[in-house]
Scaffold this motif. Sequence first.
Motif, PDB file in Angstrom:
ATOM      1  N   SER A  70       0.801  -1.223   0.000  1.00  0.00           N
ATOM      2  CA  SER A  70       0.000   0.000   0.000  1.00  0.00           C
ATOM      3  C   SER A  70       0.833   1.273   0.000  1.00  0.00           C
ATOM      4  O   SER A  70       0.352   2.330  -0.403  1.00  0.00           O
ATOM      5  N   HIS A  71       2.099   1.199   0.462  1.00  0.00           N
ATOM      6  CA  HIS A  71       2.928   2.397   0.572  1.00  0.00           C
ATOM      7  C   HIS A  71       4.332   2.113   0.049  1.00  0.00           C
ATOM      8  O   HIS A  71       4.976   1.156   0.487  1.00  0.00           O
ATOM      9  N   GLY A  72       4.793   2.967  -0.851  1.00  0.00           N
ATOM     10  CA  GLY A  72       6.168   2.849  -1.311  1.00  0.00           C
ATOM     11  C   GLY A  72       7.144   3.513  -0.359  1.00  0.00           C
ATOM     12  O   GLY A  72       8.302   3.101  -0.249  1.00  0.00           O
ATOM     13  N   TYR A  73       6.683   4.548   0.340  1.00  0.00           N
ATOM     14  CA  TYR A  73       7.520   5.266   1.311  1.00  0.00           C
ATOM     15  C   TYR A  73       6.834   5.259   2.668  1.00  0.00           C
ATOM     16  O   TYR A  73       5.609   5.429   2.767  1.00  0.00           O
ATOM     17  N   LEU A  74       7.635   5.061   3.723  1.00  0.00           N
ATOM     18  CA  LEU A  74       7.124   5.004   5.085  1.00  0.00           C
ATOM     19  C   LEU A  74       7.862   6.024   5.951  1.00  0.00           C
ATOM     20  O   LEU A  74       9.034   6.322   5.695  1.00  0.00           O
ATOM     21  N   PRO A  75       7.200   6.545   6.985  1.00  0.00           N
ATOM     22  CA  PRO A  75       7.878   7.489   7.876  1.00  0.00           C
ATOM     23  C   PRO A  75       9.079   6.829   8.558  1.00  0.00           C
ATOM     24  O   PRO A  75       8.996   5.684   9.008  1.00  0.00           O
ATOM     25  N   GLN A  76      10.170   7.558   8.631  1.00  0.00           N
ATOM     26  CA  GLN A  76      11.387   7.031   9.244  1.00  0.00           C
ATOM     27  C   GLN A  76      11.245   6.975  10.766  1.00  0.00           C
ATOM     28  O   GLN A  76      10.603   7.825  11.381  1.00  0.00           O
ATOM     29  N   ASN A  77      11.838   5.925  11.361  1.00  0.00           N
ATOM     30  CA  ASN A  77      11.797   5.749  12.819  1.00  0.00           C
ATOM     31  C   ASN A  77      10.372   5.768  13.361  1.00  0.00           C
ATOM     32  O   ASN A  77      10.070   6.442  14.349  1.00  0.00           O
ATOM     33  N   ALA A  78       9.493   5.024  12.711  1.00  0.00           N
ATOM     34  CA  ALA A  78       8.087   5.003  13.120  1.00  0.00           C
ATOM     35  C   ALA A  78       7.493   3.633  12.817  1.00  0.00           C
ATOM     36  O   ALA A  78       8.038   2.852  12.038  1.00  0.00           O
ATOM     37  N   GLU A 131      17.410   3.591   5.032  1.00  0.00           N
ATOM     38  CA  GLU A 131      16.419   4.003   4.040  1.00  0.00           C
ATOM     39  C   GLU A 131      15.630   2.820   3.485  1.00  0.00           C
ATOM     40  O   GLU A 131      14.411   2.896   3.328  1.00  0.00           O
ATOM     41  N   LEU A 132      16.296   1.721   3.163  1.00  0.00           N
ATOM     42  CA  LEU A 132      15.594   0.574   2.598  1.00  0.00           C
ATOM     43  C   LEU A 132      14.808  -0.137   3.694  1.00  0.00           C
ATOM     44  O   LEU A 132      15.348  -0.449   4.757  1.00  0.00           O
ATOM     45  N   ALA A 133      13.518  -0.390   3.444  1.00  0.00           N
ATOM     46  CA  ALA A 133      12.647  -1.025   4.436  1.00  0.00           C
ATOM     47  C   ALA A 133      11.965  -2.234   3.799  1.00  0.00           C
ATOM     48  O   ALA A 133      10.846  -2.130   3.285  1.00  0.00           O
ATOM     49  N   PRO A 134      12.633  -3.404   3.798  1.00  0.00           N
ATOM     50  CA  PRO A 134      11.990  -4.612   3.258  1.00  0.00           C
ATOM     51  C   PRO A 134      10.694  -4.907   4.013  1.00  0.00           C
ATOM     52  O   PRO A 134      10.605  -4.707   5.226  1.00  0.00           O
ATOM     53  N   THR A 149      11.542   7.507   4.963  1.00  0.00           N
ATOM     54  CA  THR A 149      11.845   8.893   4.622  1.00  0.00           C
ATOM     55  C   THR A 149      11.335   9.822   5.713  1.00  0.00           C
ATOM     56  O   THR A 149      10.425   9.475   6.472  1.00  0.00           O
ATOM     57  N   LEU A 150      11.908  11.029   5.760  1.00  0.00           N
ATOM     58  CA  LEU A 150      11.420  12.079   6.653  1.00  0.00           C
ATOM     59  C   LEU A 150      10.437  13.002   5.943  1.00  0.00           C
ATOM     60  O   LEU A 150       9.893  13.928   6.550  1.00  0.00           O
ATOM     61  N   ASP A 151      10.200  12.735   4.672  1.00  0.00           N
ATOM     62  CA  ASP A 151       9.325  13.578   3.853  1.00  0.00           C
ATOM     63  C   ASP A 151       7.881  13.074   3.957  1.00  0.00           C
ATOM     64  O   ASP A 151       7.495  12.103   3.308  1.00  0.00           O
ATOM     65  N   ALA A 152       7.069  13.730   4.782  1.00  0.00           N
ATOM     66  CA  ALA A 152       5.682  13.296   5.001  1.00  0.00           C
ATOM     67  C   ALA A 152       4.860  13.376   3.722  1.00  0.00           C
ATOM     68  O   ALA A 152       3.976  12.537   3.481  1.00  0.00           O
TER      69      ALA A 152
END
Length: 460
Positions: free
Chosen positions: A46-54, A317-320, A348-351
């Motif tokens: 569902s998401h290609g990018y996820l919030p970092q440290n979350a 950065e990479l989150a398998p 990423t840190l980019d919301a």
Amino acid sequence: MKPAPRILFATIVLLAGVISSAAFAKPNPIVKQIARGTVGLEAQISHGYLPQNATTEVYATIDMRAHSVKLATRAPMNISLVIDRSQSMQGERFEQAKAASKRLVEMLDERDRLSIVSYGTDVTLEVPSMIVNPANRAKILAVVAGLQVNGWTNLSGGYQMGLAQVAAHKNGETINRVILMSDGHANQGVTSADGLAQLARAGLETGVSLSTMGFGLDYNEDLMTRMAIDGAGNYYFVEKDEALAAIFAQEVSGLSSTVARNARVIIDLARGVELLGLHGFTYRTKANSITVPLAEFHARQGKDILLKLSARTSTEELAPIVDIRLLYDDVASGKSVTVKAALRAVSTLDAALVEESVNASVIARIQQVEIAQSLKTAMSKYEAGEVEGAVAIIEEQRTKTRNARAKYDLDDASFERVDQEMSQASSNIQAAPAASSAGKRLRKENSARSYEIQKDSAKF
């Protein structure tokens, strides 16, 4: 001859630039992968990018479709037909059941095995498993013609005897299936939905799948759907007795066009990823691995798994997210096949990037499954007499789906059609008492609808 100092310096700078760009290249997410085969697989997150440290909820879909394959010869079938002969079957219903059973017998041939079990209060092995050659076919048809009703409903005993017959004769070539019919509530032997589902799950672990057929308006639809799900077969609601023969033909026709046997999906969760839910199928877990047994695929059959996951990201950065393997025995080639897919997100840190990366195809499937679940929950409340609560569940889901469609631009016309179905269900709940014939029909129709939507997105 040594290179000039200026040329040497330029070479070093160029190499340093290549190394630097490789070291700091941004990883790309893998939100969709397709693997082809007799049974193809399409996996998405569902998401290609996820919030970092979350920690974030992530969904994954696994869409499997069998192709139509020309077979030199079909796989042999190993079937047990388990017939309800309890007192409630008296009359035209039992005659239709016998007629449908005869049609099933006539669709089989000397490649196939069949046993027939009947159950009332007691359980009888009417026909031990035998090859369906012309001589045996005549014997089987004579036994079916002579069946008589009596007793209560020992559904568990009937299933277990049918399972034992199939298990005793299965091999690496056969399609192994119990077909169980009932028109009532289990009231002898194991009677709870949980207990009967557990029996079906145990049978599936031995390599024998289960299809259930509930006919009339008085059987327990929750029990019959649960058994079909945990037995990895099919569930049928047969309201009209005369439709039973066509349903039997549909079931056997599907089995006879089987292109993949012993199918299962193995899902390995990456570090930091946890399973929150898996919809539509039975499964087992071991450490970070999930196995979903799928039994057989017939030509053009689809099966869809929706996973709800929790993913914990770090500063990397990479989150398998998941590695997926679909394994099956290919009927045409006789070979064992494995197809694979791997899904990866990027932290990423980019919301804004997180929001922009949402995969609308997965969101659409989430809405489909939530609609199916809301129908099932609403029917349970309706049966319990909670009319207002049942209507509220459906209307809340309609609103939620409309909002998701607007937010993610889900313009699939099928959502409009299903919204009308849900609106009609709300009206019908308010118009008919749950215990009336109309109320029973409504519950069974919507339970069957919920079942088919969760199993296969193409049925939406």
